[in-house]
Design an enzyme around this catalytic site. Structure first.
Site, PDB file in Angstrom:
ATOM      1  N   HIS A   5       3.528   6.687  -6.935  1.00 13.74           N
ATOM      2  CA  HIS A   5       2.817   7.863  -7.440  1.00 13.74           C
ATOM      3  C   HIS A   5       3.723   9.097  -7.346  1.00 13.74           C
ATOM      4  CE1 HIS A   5      -1.488   9.803  -7.554  1.00 13.74           C
ATOM      5  NE2 HIS A   5      -0.843   9.926  -8.685  1.00 13.74           N
ATOM      6  N   HIS A  35       0.835  -1.216   0.000  1.00 11.94           N
ATOM      7  CA  HIS A  35       0.000   0.000   0.000  1.00 11.94           C
ATOM      8  C   HIS A  35       0.862   1.255   0.000  1.00 11.94           C
ATOM      9  CE1 HIS A  35      -3.638   2.366   1.315  1.00 11.94           C
ATOM     10  NE2 HIS A  35      -2.677   3.162   1.770  1.00 11.94           N
ATOM     11  N   GLU A  36       1.781   1.327   0.946  1.00 14.64           N
ATOM     12  CA  GLU A  36       2.624   2.529   1.031  1.00 14.64           C
ATOM     13  C   GLU A  36       3.537   2.657  -0.178  1.00 14.64           C
ATOM     14  OE1 GLU A  36       1.747   4.675   3.044  1.00 14.64           O
ATOM     15  OE2 GLU A  36       0.511   3.410   4.328  1.00 14.64           O
ATOM     16  N   HIS A  68       1.689   4.549  -2.870  1.00 15.38           N
ATOM     17  CA  HIS A  68       1.826   6.006  -2.704  1.00 15.38           C
ATOM     18  C   HIS A  68       3.202   6.456  -3.197  1.00 15.38           C
ATOM     19  CE1 HIS A  68      -1.839   6.933  -0.606  1.00 15.38           C
ATOM     20  NE2 HIS A  68      -1.574   6.158   0.425  1.00 15.38           N
TER      21      HIS A  68
END
Length: 710
Positions: free
Chosen positions: A498, A491-492, A495
């Site tokens: 991105h 998940h991290e 980020h």
């Protein structure tokens, strides 16, 4: 054209690590609390001089003359302040906290005044109306449009009489948010429960027992010590057969930073966040009304995908209604299992839920989370994660040697197909005292084109709180993490990707900058899906003792259990989202007193949740996302973005039907180009449509979550 010589640091300041790193990487371990005030005072003065030059009538309203010099000065301030904020989160000390708190009002005041500067606002409007505007890139135009919006939201159009109060509101909110976070950290750090009789540890996995012994040794205590840091707390709730111990730990955990803390969690009343929450909500409501919005929720939607307060409320309540039948089924099954198989005849209590759930899961699917955990040594998981990223996005990840703030921290470079470094990132994986709980990605440096034409490459922080490696019989065991931890890491990293893979060169919209808040979770939640794919897990697992990969049989059990209790887990998240939303949409903060915030959260849970609420729970007092983490009136974005991310991932599932692999390079290249690379340079809805070719659908999320009737 005006010329202005930038302020230069004194000889002493040139050696200050918060100044000397310039556009490079800070020497984190060299930063001392005494460095903070002189560095920030200097950078504030330089930024203020840049603003004065920008609003000078002689300064042309152009990108090169107006925005670039202003961006240079404010970025230097933001980056140095970002270093301090980061250290405050991962290496807290009383001295650092005090120095950080001392300078926070000055930094907040500067950025507040920037947003209120009518002359600067006029300059930006002049730039947008100038002939040179049309020659700017789409990203540069988006920066200007966002800036004009932010000036309006920052109070630039307020009267001179209202601006001081508006600035005061920003300052007070910043201080209250910091205090909220400090209280949660202090309340978590202060609790230690020591056990000296090994019989009381019945049911706990060996690594949890070893970690507790290690904690006791570090604290100079005999026996086994348990804390409220999640890697210590949760194994007790999940595995301990000692019901009184589970109750003790649970009651301590859910009363942190509340009026009940002295009784249950060895906390201080000074750390009670009850009044802090009310104060923050009152300030947010006042801010919204000063800007002409009915409430803070309406204000928060200005830079988001959702357009109306009612739209978000309907989205959440509709989601709750879809999930509730599945949640009721989950709860009835668990209650019956606890009664018939665990002899919990007096009713399932909150401190029994994780324990009973783990036992039910083991019986139903014939595996335990602890058994599964042994296949996920962190180095092996990192290798698997990097392989996914490298395959999908055409990059190479290599170990780097950047300056760090702790011996556990690792750094990595990201290289393109030409072997050029395009980004760096840090990984700070383990929980420790003085480190804020949870997991997050933060921006250490953004991508931008510098005035000399060079590209400044991005740098990111990836921060987790996994259980640290422990010594057993004097030997340091390699750290293993749970499958939930694996999902968190992916998940991290989403980020991070991105931020790191953006190709936008205008800082204000590169990477995660400028992305609508309710879309910013799309790339992170997208990455979670790969944690359930056999072709990924097979290559990133190796048993901690035997080195063998995850057996296909165990994977199949894990997959069968994927949506175990997802009904009530979904409801839990929706209840938290609705609590946040309604606190900011229709809560009368001005008249609220005492436990009004808790009462609202309880009323929402009573309406939608299926699990009875314990009377002592004060979970809202540690809801840092909305009171200290920037998610105020934004927690719904997790579910909102989940719809987008599940739909995006279904494109990879469709590709797999043709190619045999979800790690499809062509689809990955399209995703990188249409979602990751464009950052905030265009609306998220446009990016989604560019990738998917249509509007988003909720169907994929309901299917992935098992929330459809077969």
């Amino acid at each position: 054209m005006t010329t202005s010589t930038p302020l230069k640091p004194s000889a002493e300041l040139q050696n200050n690590p918060l100044i000397s790193f310039g556009r490079g990487i800070c020497s984190y371990s060299a930063v001392k609390p005494a460095d903070i005030a002189p560095a920030i005072d200097f950078l504030l003065a330089r930024a203020e001089k840049s603003v004065t030059r920008a609003v000078d009538p002689r300064t042309p309203a152009s990108w090169n003359e107006l925005l670039e010099p202003l961006e240079d000065a404010t970025e230097s301030l933001s980056r140095s302040w970002g270093v301090i904020s980061h250290l405050n989160s991962v290496a807290d000390t009383p001295e650092l906290r005090a120095a950080y708190g001392e300078m926070m009002p000055k930094v907040t005041a500067f950025f507040s005044s920037l947003g209120q500067n009518l002359a600067l606002f006029d300059k930006f409007k002049e730039l947008k109306e100038s002939p040179g505007y049309e020659a700017l890139s789409a990203a540069q135009k988006k920066v200007i449009e966002n800036s004009l919006r932010d000036f309006r939201l920052g109070g630039a159009e307020l009267s001179d009489g209202d601006k001081p109060r508006f600035a005061q509101i920003q300052d007070e909110q910043a201080l209250l948010g910091k205090a909220f976070s400090d209280h949660v950290l202090d309340a978590t750090d202060s609790f230690v429960h020591v056990i000296t009789d090994k019989a009381e540890l019945v049911g706990l996995p060996d690594d949890a027992v070893a970690a507790a012994a290690d904690t006791a040794q570090q604290k100079g205590l005999e026996g086994w010590a348990f804390t409220l840091h999640f890697p210590s707390y949760y194994p007790v709730m999940q595995y301990s057969e000692n019901r009184p111990l589970r109750r003790l730990m649970y009651e301590a955990y859910v009363t942190r930073a509340s009026e009940l803390a002295p009784q249950f969690s060895k906390g201080k009343l000074d750390w009670d966040n009850t009044e802090n929450m009310l104060a923050q909500l009152k300030l947010r409501d006042e801010e919204a009304q000063m800007l002409g919005f009915k409430n803070y929720a309406a204000l928060s939607l200005a830079p988001k995908m959702a357009s109306k307060v009612e739209e978000v409320d309907f989205f959440l309540t509709n989601f709750a209604q879809k999930a509730k039948p599945f949640a009721l089924k989950d709860w009835r099954e668990l209650s019956e299992f606890a009664k018939t198989e665990l002899a919990i005849n007096d009713g399932l209590e909150p401190w029994d839920i994780a324990f009973a759930s783990e036992r039910l899961k083991q019986e139903r699917y014939s595996f335990s989370e602890n058994e599964l955990k042994q296949y996920f040594p962190l180095p092996q998981v990192l290798g698997g994660l990097f392989q996914v990223i490298q395959t999908l996005f055409g990059v190479k990840i290599e170990q780097a040697d950047l300056p760090t703030w702790h011996t556990d921290v690792q750094s990595f470079s990201v290289k393109n197909t030409n072997n050029q470094i395009v980004a760096y990132f840090y990984l700070d994986p383990y929980a420790r005292p003085g480190k804020r709980g949870g997991a997050w990605m933060d921006d250490a440096r953004g991508r931008r084109e510098l005035p000399n034409g060079e590209i400044q490459i991005p740098v990111a922080y990836l921060v987790c709180n996994f259980a640290p490696p422990v010594k057993v019989d004097g030997v340091l065991r390699q750290p293993t993490i749970t499958h939930d931890d694996v999902i968190t890491l992916f998940h991290e990293s989403g980020h991070g990707l991105h931020h790191l893979l953006t190709q936008v060169s205008a800082l204000g919209v590169s990477g995660i900058n400028g992305v609508e808040w309710d879309a910013v979770e799309l790339p992170s939640q997208f990455m979670e899906n790969f944690c359930w794919e056999w072709e990924v897990l097979e290559k990133m697992t190796a048993h901690a003792e035997t080195g063998k990969p995850l057996p296909k049989e165990l994977f199949n059990k894990m997959l069968a259990a994927k949506n175990f209790q997802n009904g009530y887990m979904t409801l839990r998240q929706v209840v938290m989202s609705l609590t946040d939303w309604r606190l900011h949409a229709n809560f009368d903060a001005a008249k609220a007193k005492g436990q009004a915030v808790l009462d609202l959260s309880r009323s929402i849970a009573d309406q939608f949740n299926v699990i009875p609420q314990p009377a002592i729970s004060r979970w809202i007092n540690t809801f840092s996302h909305i009171f200290a983490g920037g998610y105020a009136a934004g927690y719904y974005s997790y579910k909102w973005a989940e719809v987008l991310s599940a739909d995006v991932y279904s494109a990879f599932e469709e590709a797999a039907k043709l190619t045999g692999s979800v790690l499809d390079e062509k689809t990955g290249a399209r995703y990188r180009e249409e979602i990751l690379e464009v950052g905030g340079s265009r609306p998220a809805a446009e990016s989604f449509k560019a990738f998917r070719g249509r509007e988003p659908s909720i169907d994929a999320l309901l299917r992935h979550g098992g929330l459809v009737t077969q």
